[in-house]
Design an enzyme around this catalytic site. Structure first.
Site, PDB file in Angstrom:
ATOM      1  N   HIS A  50      37.073  29.845  41.260  1.00  0.00           N
ATOM      2  CA  HIS A  50      37.590  29.048  40.081  1.00  0.00           C
ATOM      3  C   HIS A  50      38.473  27.785  40.862  1.00  0.00           C
ATOM      4  CE1 HIS A  50      41.263  30.841  42.288  1.00  0.00           C
ATOM      5  NE2 HIS A  50      40.498  31.986  41.983  1.00  0.00           N
TER       6      HIS A  50
HETATM    7  P1  TYD Z   1      41.868  36.206  42.155  1.00  0.00           P
HETATM    8  O1  TYD Z   1      42.384  35.251  41.980  1.00  0.00           O
HETATM    9  O2  TYD Z   1      40.860  35.866  40.356  1.00  0.00           O
HETATM   10  O3  TYD Z   1      41.443  36.631  42.537  1.00  0.00           O
HETATM   11  P2  TYD Z   1      39.946  35.961  44.197  1.00  0.00           P
HETATM   12  O4  TYD Z   1      39.780  34.621  43.422  1.00  0.00           O
HETATM   13  O5  TYD Z   1      39.945  36.131  45.367  1.00  0.00           O
HETATM   14  O6  TYD Z   1      38.648  36.460  43.353  1.00  0.00           O
HETATM   15  O7  TYD Z   1      42.848  37.507  41.370  1.00  0.00           O
HETATM   16  C1  TYD Z   1      41.731  38.827  41.681  1.00  0.00           C
HETATM   17  C2  TYD Z   1      42.724  39.692  40.588  1.00  0.00           C
HETATM   18  O8  TYD Z   1      44.266  40.059  41.242  1.00  0.00           O
HETATM   19  C3  TYD Z   1      42.978  39.030  39.167  1.00  0.00           C
HETATM   20  O9  TYD Z   1      43.050  40.045  37.972  1.00  0.00           O
HETATM   21  C4  TYD Z   1      44.904  39.006  39.167  1.00  0.00           C
HETATM   22  C5  TYD Z   1      44.993  39.279  39.558  1.00  0.00           C
HETATM   23  N1  TYD Z   1      46.497  38.584  40.448  1.00  0.00           N
HETATM   24  C6  TYD Z   1      47.508  38.936  40.047  1.00  0.00           C
HETATM   25  O10 TYD Z   1      47.472  39.416  39.361  1.00  0.00           O
HETATM   26  N2  TYD Z   1      48.455  37.972  40.865  1.00  0.00           N
HETATM   27  C7  TYD Z   1      48.369  36.956  41.207  1.00  0.00           C
HETATM   28  O11 TYD Z   1      49.501  36.618  42.319  1.00  0.00           O
HETATM   29  C8  TYD Z   1      46.758  36.880  42.092  1.00  0.00           C
HETATM   30  C9  TYD Z   1      46.906  35.606  43.126  1.00  0.00           C
HETATM   31  C10 TYD Z   1      46.306  37.604  41.499  1.00  0.00           C
END
Ligand code: TYD
Length: 135
Positions: A50
């Protein structure tokens, strides 16, 4: 590419390890509004996939080895995070993937904004269109 590597200030006591620290707005180019960390990840897992429209972050790895794969639509870079005294500051508009090269590596992130799903771009083609319109 809008990235910057930071030497995290560190004090080593011989035989007793190292204390590392940084201060928002002094050592970082922004005020911190959120800290999060990713842990318990098996080796070989790729996370991320992302970009962010506005978020600025500093990432550091206090333990382990994580490869950051970065792409600003023009240039691709790979930056290893495997030194607890190094931080990586990422601007927005950078597509990022994180590869866990060692099990149980920990990725810590300090960010300049609260969590907002609206700030994410989770589709790579949409990311290219988004940054294309800005140029
Ligand atoms: P995401 O940023 O997509 O993680 P990665 O890129 O490492 O796979 O986040 C994973 C999940 O956690 C997604 O459902 C969003 C949630 N999230 C929060 O609720 N708060 C936060 O501060 C972050 C970073 C993620």
């Amino acid at each position: 590419m809008q990235i910057q590597t930071i030497d995290i200030r560190s004090i080593t006591d011989p035989g007793e390890g190292t204390l590392s620290f940084f201060e928002a707005e002094r050592d970082l180019p922004f005020a911190i509004k959120r800290i999060y960390y990713i842990h318990g990840v098996p080796k070989g897992i790729l996370r991320g996939g992302h970009a962010h429209k506005n978020l600025r972050q500093m990432l550091w790895c206090p333990r382990g080895d994580i490869l950051m794969r970065l792409d600003d639509g023009t240039e691709k870079r790979e930056v290893p995070l495997n030194d607890p005294t190094k931080g990586l500051v990422l601007g927005s508009d950078i597509w990022r993937e994180m590869l866990w090269r060692e099990a149980d590596s920990v990725l810590c992130v300090a960010a300049d904004a609260w969590y907002s799903e609206e700030d994410y771009i989770r589709d790579y083609d949409e990311f290219l269109r988004y940054i294309g319109k800005k140029k």
